[in-house]
Every structure is written in C-alpha cells, then in structure tokens.
Scaffold this active site. Structure first.
Site, short mmCIF file in Angstrom:
data_model
loop_
_atom_site.label_atom_id
_atom_site.label_comp_id
_atom_site.label_asym_id
_atom_site.label_seq_id
_atom_site.Cartn_x
_atom_site.Cartn_y
_atom_site.Cartn_z
N HIS A 1 71.13 -57.12 -43.15
CA HIS A 1 70.30 -58.32 -43.28
C HIS A 1 69.73 -58.50 -44.69
O HIS A 1 69.04 -59.48 -44.95
CB HIS A 1 69.19 -58.32 -42.21
CG HIS A 1 68.01 -57.47 -42.54
ND1 HIS A 1 67.80 -56.22 -42.01
CD2 HIS A 1 66.95 -57.70 -43.35
CE1 HIS A 1 66.67 -55.71 -42.49
NE2 HIS A 1 66.14 -56.59 -43.30
N ASP B 1 73.05 -53.66 -37.84
CA ASP B 1 72.48 -54.09 -39.12
C ASP B 1 72.77 -53.05 -40.23
O ASP B 1 71.86 -52.45 -40.77
CB ASP B 1 70.96 -54.28 -38.92
CG ASP B 1 70.28 -54.90 -40.12
OD1 ASP B 1 70.99 -55.37 -41.03
OD2 ASP B 1 69.03 -54.91 -40.15
N SER C 1 63.16 -52.24 -45.72
CA SER C 1 64.43 -52.46 -45.01
C SER C 1 65.60 -51.78 -45.68
O SER C 1 65.72 -51.77 -46.90
CB SER C 1 64.75 -53.95 -44.95
OG SER C 1 64.01 -54.55 -43.95
#
Ligand SMILES: *[C@@H]1O[C@H](CO)[C@@H](O)[C@H](O)[C@H]1NC(C)=O
Ligand SMILES: *[C@@H]1O[C@H](CO)[C@@H](O)[C@H](O)[C@H]1NC(C)=O
Ligand SMILES: *[C@@H]1O[C@H](CO)[C@@H](O)[C@H](O)[C@H]1NC(C)=O
Ligand SMILES: *[C@@H]1O[C@H](CO)[C@@H](O)[C@H](O)[C@H]1NC(C)=O
Ligand SMILES: *[C@@H]1O[C@H](CO)[C@@H](O)[C@H](O)[C@H]1NC(C)=O
Length: 759
Positions: free
Chosen positions: A511, A562, A685
């Site tokens: 992402h 992801d 992330s």
C-alpha cells in the site's frame, strides 16, 4: 592420541623390566575375533598398538570399542571368554520421557530405523518433530518434540530431550531447570539452564550420548559453522562505549585463533595427514572473510610442536604474505621419526596462555577489542601434565578482565573429540563460549575435512542475515549496527519503512505504492556509508493484493497480501555491519540463525518464533533521524479472535465479520490487557515486525494497517483499550517471497535458498 590414562607409568615400568631381562614379544590374536565385524591394528601386534573394532552401519562393537596392546603383551581391556566380542545393534536414547503426549510405539528399547510418532494431549501444542527416526549414529532425527501450554510469561517449555530427566517445572524469569542423563549415557550440552528476561534459556539443549554415539560431519558443520561465522562477522568495525565515553577503536577488530591438534600414539600416518589437511581447509575457509586472524597452531603429544607462532604476527616487520607462509609451514610439516609418546593437554593450554599474555602486552589497551577462538582436536586422553582446568580458568580471567558477564563474547573454546574412545567427561568442561554448541564428537579424523569443506561459503558470509550489535553498546544516535537492515522508502513524498531481505531486495508494504508508480519514482535510503539513496530497478507487488476487492462485502480498504519487494540496482548496497539483510522465514539461513540443527521445516521455524499465545515482537519508528523501538505482543491461538474483533471499529468497515477484513494472513497487536502495547503511527507502514533470537534478528511480519490514527510520524505512542494494528504474517506469504527471491531463471542476483514445503 593416547589411549590409556597412565601411559607414562607403563613406559617407566617397561624400562625397569627391560633392565632386568625385559618382556619380549607381541600381543596375540587369540580371542580377538568378532562376530559380524572386523578389526584393524595401528602397529600390528606390537606393544603400544591399538586394536580398533569395526561394525557395519547401524551396529557398534561390544563390549569393547578398542583394545591397547600393553608392554606386558596383554590386551587392555582383556578379551573375556564368556562375553565374546560382537556387533550390537545401535540404540537410541529413551524418547518416552516426553510429557503430555502419546508416543507410538511405546517400547522398552528403541533400535536403529525404529520410527516414533508423538501426539500431544488435547489443549497442548507441539513444537519440534512429530515423527522421529532412530539414526545409525544413535541419535533421533529432527528436533525434540515438546507438548506445552506456553503462556507467554517467562520462557517456553524447554522440553525433556530423549534419555534425560529434568528437574524444574517452572519457567518464569530466573527459574532454573536441571538435566541428567539416564544410566550408561552422558550429557553433551547444558546440564543447567536459566530463563532470561528476554524469554530465552541460557546455554544449549542437552543431548544424551552413548559411548558409541557420534555427530555426523553435517551436524558438526552446521552447528560449528554458524557459531564461527558469527565470531568472524562480529569483527568488522566496532565501536565501544566505556564509562559513558564512546571511543572508536580500529576499524578492524583483531581475531586470535589458537588451533591445537593431538597427534599422539595411536594416530596413523594417513590420519595425521588427514588432520593436517583439515586444519589447512579450515584456515582457507576462514580466509574468505574480510578478517585476517592471527594464528597460533600447534601439534602435540607430550611434546608441543609449534607450527605457527602468534608472536610472529606482532613482529616489527610483518611478513609480506603471512597467509601464504602459514600455509607453507603447515603443508611442509611432517611428523617424521618423532616419538609421540604421551599426551599433555595442560601444556597446550599453558602454551596458549603464555602466548596470549604476550599478545596482551603487545596490544596494550587494544586487547579489550581482541577476540579469541580456541579450536582443539583430541580424544582427551591426556596422561601427563595434569588437568588443564586451572589453566583454562586463567585464560578466561585474562580475557574477561573481571567482567564475566560483559565479555563472554570475546572467548570461545571449541573442542572436537575425535576417536574410538573419547574422554568426554574431561573434555566437555573445558569448552567456553555463549551461543551454539562448542563440543563435538567425531568418530574419525577423516570426517573433519568433510566437516570443514561444508562449513563456510563465501556466498553466505556476505549475507549472514540478521546479525546485529547490542543496543547497549550504541546508546547514542548511531543505530545502524542494531538495525542494519532498516530502509526508508519515499514514493512521491509518501514515506514508508522497509527491510533489506537480500543484498538486492527491500521488503515493504504494497500500500506504499499507487497503481501507476514506476521504479524511478521510488527512493530507497539505506545508510551503508556509500551514498544514502539507492535506485530501484523493479517493483513487485503481491499478485493477490487488491484494496478494492471487498468493497461490496463491507470492507472499504482491504489489505490482505499487503507486501511488495523492491529490487535495487546490483551492488547498490555495500554489505557490512552497517547494512546487512534481516533473516526472513523459510530460508536455510534462518534455520542456521535459529540454531536448528539438521533438517528443519517452515512449520518448525514458525513453531519456534510464534510459539506463545502472546508473542513479544518489535517494530520501529523514525523521525528526525531518531530510530525508536515499539514493543508489542502478537495475540495468537485462543487470544487472536478477541484481538481482531476490534477491526470492526475501523472507519470504512461495515461488515460484522472481523475475519472479512483480517484474514488469517495477519498478526494482531495492540490493546492494554496483559501489556500496554505500542501502536503503529503514520510512516511505520512496511517496516519489519521482528524478533531477536540470540545474536540474530528474524522478521516475522510487516506493519500493514490499524484501527485508529493516534499519532503522526515517528512517535512512540501507547495503545488504548481498543486500538489494534494488523501486520502481514510472513509465514503466510511464502509463495510470493519465494517466487521472487528464489527465482533461478535470471542472472541479476543470487537466488535465496528456501526450504522445501514452505507453501
Ligand atoms: C612382533 O610382530 C612384528 C610385526 O607383526 C614382527 O615383525 C616381530 O617379529 C614380532 N616380534 C616377536 C618377538 O614375535
Ligand atoms: C525396532 O527395530 C528392531 C530391530 O530392527 C525390530 O526388531 C523391531 O520390530 C522394531 N520395532 C518397531 C516397533 O518397529
Ligand atoms: C580494514 O580491512 C580492510 C581490508 O582488509 C583494509 O583495506 C582497511 O585498510 C582496514 N582498515 C583499518 C582501519 O585497518
Ligand atoms: C581483577 O580483580 C582482581 C581482584 O579484585 C584484581 O587484582 C585485578 O587487577 C583485576 N583485573 C583486572 C584486569 O581488572
Ligand atoms: C480488485 O477486485 C475488484 C472486486 O472484485 C475487481 O473488480 C478488480 O478488477 C480487482 N482489481 C484487480 C487489479 O484485480
């Protein structure tokens, strides 16, 4: 290698007899025959000759493994008329000591090729092998099965290895367990282990050996190889903090290697050659590292034969090519007509001790920064000079400098017990060092060369995954050596974290990228001292990653799969202690990092790394150049459902089934029951969710998404009762990792070696 303790006594005794007429003649072959096997003699039937029995694979000689022809022409031990020498079938130690499990079949004795299977009682989970075979070397295949209900407090159940009994059933921090081997067996490994604050046991798992049990060359090269590689890799540049003051010592630490080979009595000429070749092989292998050790090499019996003297390495005018000169000295050395009577192990340690004292004097303050590795090859049948224990204690004192806890990593003593009769109880206490096994048992000297042949390859030296330096040494600013795998990723102003997983690939979250992002939009920063910014060459997203896949099912943003891999230009990253890949699941290297000897599976790696219902994990956050750790517990097993149900409170989720958004591919952390977890912030992330295991870092997950935005970049913030984070579990995306990193159909990069069956 001397066979009998007290050999010297015989020499003196014989001298007297000789003066008074002497005992002439030879031993006889009377009663020497063995049913089902053969024997060989080191000096035919002459006095001092050793008779060694041989049996086919899966059998061992009984009652004697060997006999010595004494000076009175009698064998020791003497053959017994009513206990004829024979080949007995190899047995493995009793596996029924396991608790909370059914073992099939249950037998009084287990022989070679017998198969056992283990089933845990309900509510207990299995770690280790569920099926084991008794191998021809007298050991069980695989790893010790353990059925436990680990709570996440303290240490995991350390199990009860076959043939042992354990005292101590409480596994909290500072608790101790003690092991003993059953009758006729003796213990190799740690007889006592203590649970440390980091949830790991000290020492190594004990194993029970019969006198006829040996390590295979493969087992030794795996276990010794991973330890020695760590020692060698620790020697790249090294900073040290002393009394709060950080001093940078010479860029390249110093490694002193002391090698001793026992060549007394019973060794035959071809065996001596073989031992010499093994030492040459070992030195060749070590020279493939970027460290250049100083060597002290001796062959010994009662006499010390110095081949290479460490003092030469400190001479004013160092020889131009000292490595070539060591090799020449070794190759040229020949035992000749030397009388190799007696064995004096204490004198070996004494010699090394004196040389070490010289090194200390020469090195001065630098000595703090020296690493010492001793490698001894012997059967331990010393019969002169007394016990070496006190000399070993002095060596320890010199290296530890009264700081036993802090300086243990500076000294390793490895002992290879070799021969038909090995004096284990004398030898094993002489080993020193943390980490993996330091004591090995080989049957033949010939096995040694094979062991070293397999040991160290230039390729795996470069990558040695996950090796890191301790935080305590690097309290201030500089954290590169603690997290040498850390990468920053900037895509059109968007920031993520990533981890170097091979010298050419960075793992991060899918992402972090938009559908139309190109490799040239990606900036990867890795501080390897060679220019911060690395160019991306290709981007690979997981093929199943699709954020909009479940819009219709009430999951506005769906983050399953992801994960993404960024390929960097060739040689973009210079591998060193500042920049080095992290270990990822499913690879051969990770098996070595986890010290799992023998064949291991992905499942076994997972059982070791994610074994508790609350598993302590760490991820990182960064702002203004500061890297900080976030500590969390992954809720596994029975705890998982309660953790993931909080996903329903996230914006954009309208389904009532948490599993629609949080598939089995995620690890769940956060909340404050049991432990107040940290929570992920914007910018965390893609970062590695990892676990340190001994001196290695293993990545088990990757930061993906969370239920609440509680913080801006780089903060360390605690969770509230309902905030949760979800991390991709790398064990669930193995096919993707393997398809990219193990790809063999290209010439761009060295493929990573994965274990079979990790899909
Ligand atoms: C002892 O054995 C050796 C070799 O087997 C032989 O050469 C020698 O003559 C023997 N000595 C006696 C006294 O029998
Ligand atoms: C174990 O091995 C022994 C010797 O080969 C054999 O007699 C015995 O039947 C085996 N036991 C099992 C359960 O296979
Ligand atoms: C460290 O070792 C490398 C390679 O052997 C050498 O080029 C370099 O000069 C050494 N650095 C120091 C400070 O000794
Ligand atoms: C270690 O301690 C002993 C006794 O306390 C002391 O005499 C010795 O100098 C110390 N050694 C070092 C290297 O500090
Ligand atoms: C993502 O999933 C949606 C819904 O199933 C589908 O319409 C879309 O084509 C998928 N996108 C990709 C790139 O596969």
């Amino acid at each position: 290698m001397g066979l009998s303790v007290g050999w010297r006594g015989f020499v003196a005794f014989s001298f007297l007899l000789y003066m008074g007429g002497g005992v002439w003649g030879n031993c006889t072959e009377y009663h020497m025959q063995m049913e089902g096997g053969t024997y060989s003699l080191t000096k035919e039937m002459e006095q001092g000759s050793t008779l060694v029995y041989h049996c086919p694979e899966g059998f061992y000689p009984y009652p004697a493994l060997s006999r010595l022809c004494q000076l009175n022409n009698l064998w020791k031990p003497p053959p017994k008329r009513f206990r004829p020498q024979k080949c007995k079938m190899v047995e493995c130690p009793d596996p029924t000591v396991i608790r909370n499990a059914d073992i099939t079949p249950t037998e009084a004795k287990y022989f070679v090729h017998n198969v056992t299977t283990y089933d845990c009682y309900s509510s207990y989970t299995l770690r280790g092998s569920s099926r084991r075979v008794c191998l021809p070397n007298g050991k069980w295949s695989g790893t010790t099965p353990i059925c436990s209900r680990d709570t996440g407090n303290g240490c995991p159940d350390p199990g009860i290895p076959a043939g042992t009994s354990r005292a101590g059933d409480s596994f909290d921090i500072d608790d101790k367990v003690k092991y003993r081997c059953n009758a006729n067996l003796y213990l190799v490994g740690s007889s006592e282990r203590r649970c440390l604050e980091n949830g790991q046991w000290t020492g190594t798992e004990p194993t029970c050996f019969y006198r006829h049990t040996y390590d295979t060359p493969l087992e030794v090269s795996e276990a010794f190889g991973s330890s020695i590689k760590e020692s060698l890799n620790m020697l790249e540049s090294m900073d040290d903090t002393q009394s709060g003051r950080k001093i940078t010592l010479t860029k390249n630490g110093t490694l002193n290697m002391y090698i001793a080979v026992d060549i007394s009595t019973s060794i035959e000429k071809h065996e001596f050659e073989s031992a010499k070749q093994a030492v040459i092989k070992l030195i060749e292998k070590i020279s493939s590292f970027s460290v250049n050790p100083n060597y002290d090499i001796i062959f010994f019996s009662a006499e010390i034969i110095q081949i290479v003297n460490i003092i030469d390495f400190f001479a004013l005018q160092k020889e131009q090519n000292i490595y070539a000169s060591i090799m020449k000295k070794l190759k040229d050395f020949n035992v000749g007509d030397r009388e190799l009577v007696g064995t004096d192990l204490n004198q070996v340690f004494q010699t090394f001790y004196e040389h070490m004292a010289f090194v200390r004097q020469q090195a001065g303050h630098e000595f703090n920064n020296h690493q010492h590795v001793f490698i001894l090859f012997t059967d331990g049948a010393y019969n002169m000079g007394g016990k070496p224990d006190a000399t070993v204690a002095r060596i320890k004192n010199m290296v530890y400098m009264n700081d036993t806890e802090g300086r243990q990593e500076h000294l390793d003593i490895y002992i290879f017990g070799i021969g038909t009769e090995i004096f284990d109880t004398d030898l094993q206490p002489l080993t020193v060092g943390t980490g993996g096994l330091h004591y090995f048992r080989l049957r033949k000297i010939n096995d040694l060369q094979e062991t070293f042949e397999e040991i160290i390859d230039e390729e795996d030296v470069k990558g040695l995954c996950g090796l890191y330096r301790d935080t305590e040494q690097y309290q201030t600013g500089e954290k590169r050596k603690v997290y040498p795998w850390l990468a920053y990723i900037i895509v059109k102003g968007n920031k993520c974290l990533g981890s170097l997983v091979t010298p050419q690939f960075v793992l991060t979250a899918a992402h972090c990228f938009k559908f139309d992002d190109l490799p040239e939009d990606i900036q990867v920063e890795i501080d390897d001292g060679q220019g911060l910014v690395k160019r991306a060459k290709a981007l690979r997203l997981h093929p199943n990653y699709n954020v909009t896949a479940k819009v219709k099912d009430g999951v506005k943003e769906f983050y399953d799969y992801d994960v993404a891999l960024i390929q960097l230009e060739k040689n973009a990253v210079k591998i060193s202690s500042d920049a080095r890949p992290i270990c990822i699941p499913g690879t051969l290297e990770t098996t070595a990092a986890l010290k799992m000897v023998g064949v291991a599976t992905c499942k076994q790696q997972e059982q070791l790394l994610l074994r508790n219902e609350r598993e302590a994990l760490t991820f990182l956050t960064k702002s203004h150049g500061q890297v900080r750790e976030k500590n969390v517990y992954a809720k596994l097993g029975a705890n998982r459902n309660d953790c993931i149900r909080h996903a329903l409170s996230a914006t954009g989720i309208t389904t009532t089934n948490p599993k629609a958004a949080v598939t089995d591919n995620f690890l769940c952390t956060g909340g404050l029951d049991f432990h107040r977890d940290h929570i992920a912030c914007t910018g965390d992330s893609g970062g590695a969710v990892f676990k340190n295991y001994e001196r290695r870092t293993i990545q088990v997950g990757l930061v993906s998404w969370g239920t609440k935005v509680k913080c801006a970049m780089g903060e360390v913030v605690e969770s509230d009762a309902t905030s949760r984070d979800f991390h991709i579990n790398l064990f669930r995306v193995m096919p993707f990792l393997k398809s990219v990193l193990a790809d063999d159909d290209q010439d761009d990069f060295a493929p990573l070696q994965f274990l079979e069956g990790c899909d």
